[in-house]
Design a protein around this motif. Structure first.
Motif, PDB file in Angstrom:
ATOM      1  N   ASN A   1       0.843  -1.201   0.000  1.00 23.15           N
ATOM      2  CA  ASN A   1       0.000   0.000   0.000  1.00 23.15           C
ATOM      3  C   ASN A   1       0.876   1.248   0.000  1.00 23.15           C
ATOM      4  O   ASN A   1       0.411   2.345   0.311  1.00 23.15           O
ATOM      5  CB  ASN A   1      -0.965   0.025   1.188  1.00 23.15           C
TER       6      ASN A   1
ATOM      7  N   ILE B   1      -5.335  -0.346  -5.758  1.00 25.62           N
ATOM      8  CA  ILE B   1      -6.200  -0.589  -4.596  1.00 25.62           C
ATOM      9  C   ILE B   1      -7.206  -1.691  -4.901  1.00 25.62           C
ATOM     10  O   ILE B   1      -7.448  -2.580  -4.090  1.00 25.62           O
ATOM     11  CB  ILE B   1      -6.907   0.716  -4.178  1.00 25.62           C
ATOM     12  N   ASN B   2      -7.795  -1.635  -6.079  1.00 20.22           N
ATOM     13  CA  ASN B   2      -8.823  -2.623  -6.409  1.00 20.22           C
ATOM     14  C   ASN B   2      -8.255  -3.902  -7.003  1.00 20.22           C
ATOM     15  O   ASN B   2      -8.753  -5.000  -6.747  1.00 20.22           O
ATOM     16  CB  ASN B   2      -9.835  -2.014  -7.392  1.00 20.22           C
TER      17      ASN B   2
ATOM     18  N   TRP C   1      -4.896  -5.474  -4.091  1.00 20.52           N
ATOM     19  CA  TRP C   1      -5.045  -5.679  -2.652  1.00 20.52           C
ATOM     20  C   TRP C   1      -5.768  -6.994  -2.357  1.00 20.52           C
ATOM     21  O   TRP C   1      -6.695  -7.389  -3.084  1.00 20.52           O
ATOM     22  CB  TRP C   1      -5.790  -4.519  -2.010  1.00 20.52           C
TER      23      TRP C   1
ATOM     24  N   ASP D   1      -7.135  -9.722   1.054  1.00 24.77           N
ATOM     25  CA  ASP D   1      -7.378  -9.831   2.493  1.00 24.77           C
ATOM     26  C   ASP D   1      -6.315 -10.724   3.118  1.00 24.77           C
ATOM     27  O   ASP D   1      -5.388 -11.191   2.428  1.00 24.77           O
ATOM     28  CB  ASP D   1      -8.800 -10.330   2.778  1.00 24.77           C
TER      29      ASP D   1
ATOM     30  N   ALA E   1     -11.835  -3.339  -2.452  1.00 23.97           N
ATOM     31  CA  ALA E   1     -11.468  -2.031  -1.916  1.00 23.97           C
ATOM     32  C   ALA E   1     -11.560  -0.966  -3.006  1.00 23.97           C
ATOM     33  O   ALA E   1     -11.251  -1.228  -4.167  1.00 23.97           O
ATOM     34  CB  ALA E   1     -10.057  -2.079  -1.347  1.00 23.97           C
ATOM     35  N   LYS E   2     -11.989   0.227  -2.604  1.00 23.06           N
ATOM     36  CA  LYS E   2     -12.130   1.347  -3.530  1.00 23.06           C
ATOM     37  C   LYS E   2     -11.535   2.608  -2.905  1.00 23.06           C
ATOM     38  O   LYS E   2     -11.618   2.812  -1.698  1.00 23.06           O
ATOM     39  CB  LYS E   2     -13.610   1.610  -3.841  1.00 23.06           C
TER      40      LYS E   2
ATOM     41  N   THR F   1      -9.289   4.932   1.612  1.00 23.22           N
ATOM     42  CA  THR F   1     -10.169   3.991   0.918  1.00 23.22           C
ATOM     43  C   THR F   1     -11.460   3.774   1.698  1.00 23.22           C
ATOM     44  O   THR F   1     -11.675   4.351   2.757  1.00 23.22           O
ATOM     45  CB  THR F   1      -9.457   2.637   0.727  1.00 23.22           C
ATOM     46  N   ASP F   2     -12.309   2.910   1.156  1.00 24.28           N
ATOM     47  CA  ASP F   2     -13.569   2.593   1.831  1.00 24.28           C
ATOM     48  C   ASP F   2     -13.412   1.489   2.868  1.00 24.28           C
ATOM     49  O   ASP F   2     -14.409   1.018   3.437  1.00 24.28           O
ATOM     50  CB  ASP F   2     -14.639   2.200   0.811  1.00 24.28           C
ATOM     51  N   GLN F   3     -12.175   1.085   3.131  1.00 26.35           N
ATOM     52  CA  GLN F   3     -11.928   0.045   4.135  1.00 26.35           C
ATOM     53  C   GLN F   3     -11.695   0.680   5.503  1.00 26.35           C
ATOM     54  O   GLN F   3     -10.853   1.541   5.665  1.00 26.35           O
ATOM     55  CB  GLN F   3     -10.699  -0.784   3.744  1.00 26.35           C
TER      56      GLN F   3
ATOM     57  N   ARG G   1      -5.245  -1.436   4.922  1.00 21.25           N
ATOM     58  CA  ARG G   1      -6.008  -1.268   3.678  1.00 21.25           C
ATOM     59  C   ARG G   1      -6.855   0.003   3.687  1.00 21.25           C
ATOM     60  O   ARG G   1      -7.521   0.309   2.697  1.00 21.25           O
ATOM     61  CB  ARG G   1      -6.881  -2.493   3.438  1.00 21.25           C
ATOM     62  N   SER G   2      -6.830   0.720   4.773  1.00 24.98           N
ATOM     63  CA  SER G   2      -7.596   1.967   4.848  1.00 24.98           C
ATOM     64  C   SER G   2      -6.927   3.112   4.104  1.00 24.98           C
ATOM     65  O   SER G   2      -7.551   4.150   3.883  1.00 24.98           O
ATOM     66  CB  SER G   2      -7.800   2.360   6.312  1.00 24.98           C
TER      67      SER G   2
END
Length: 221
Positions: free
Chosen positions: A74, A94-95, A98, A100, A108-109, A170-172, A212-213
């Protein structure tokens, strides 16, 4: 906690009303500035590993976060300045790259670009135009659409210490702010001096629990 004192003479000379208001306001502002500094430090120190915070053995921003049987980045490596290509590469990474912790694909976005004041003109050109920035072509601005675009646009944060680093939230969920005790103040008279003592108190913490955020690029120029 932080505080100040108003002397008995100030109160006797009827300066209490004129002095107390600005002083109390200054106390609250001092707390707000401290809170911003601690919050920004999570990003300012993103490339430095802190074993009391990070749980995977590397810094918040790293080119090699361990996942099952592999690693995921990241952190832009090499670090790149904020520009059209760098931002598009971050959105795709990111998408597309990445994973988990089980090394499974995830969704992730990107959500928001976080920048120091020095990068705001660049951010405006990248995110506020419908056509491709920096060219004479009539192409659409792909940044606004790739991987859903950057819907929350950008945030200028003057508590970031590097004028070159940029961050893509991100949306995480992962950047953590715990407001343990909201700001409160109190006052009392000191018996021996008759000074009026005013104090403020607050407890909070800033940290992260999922790298991941945020996506990070940390160039030096």
């Amino acid at each position: 906690s932080l505080g100040f004192a108003i002397t008995r003479k100030t109160i006797d000379d009827n300066l209490y009303k004129t002095e107390f208001g600005p002083s109390a306001m200054g106390l609250r502002n001092a707390f707000l500035r401290s809170e911003e500094i601690y919050a920004a430090d999570v990003l300012n120190s993103a490339t430095t590993y802190n074993n009391s915070i990070g749980g995977d053995g590397v810094a918040l921003a790293s080119p090699a976060h361990p996942v099952d049987g592999s690693t995921v980045a990241n952190l832009a490596s090499p670090a790149v300045s904020l520009n059209e290509t760098a931002l598009l590469n971050a959105q795709v990474a990111i998408n597309a790259t990445w994973r988990d912790n089980a090394n499974q694909r995830m969704n992730a976005k990107p959500r928001r670009l976080i920048i120091p004041p020095q990068l705001e003109p660049t951010a405006v050109r990248l995110l506020k135009t419908e056509l491709r920035p920096g060219t004479g072509n009539n192409d659409v601005n792909a940044i606004l659409s790739v991987q859903g675009g950057i819907p929350d646009v950008y945030l200028v944060w003057n508590y970031l210490t590097s004028q070159y680093s940029w961050f893509l939230a991100t949306d995480q969920s992962g950047l953590v702010h715990m407001d343990r005790i909201p700001y409160e103040n109190d006052m009392s008279v000191e018996f021996t001096s008759d000074n009026l003592l005013v104090k403020g108190y607050q407890r909070y913490s800033f940290s992260y629990n999922d790298w991941r955020s945020v996506y990070v690029s940390n160039p030096s120029s």
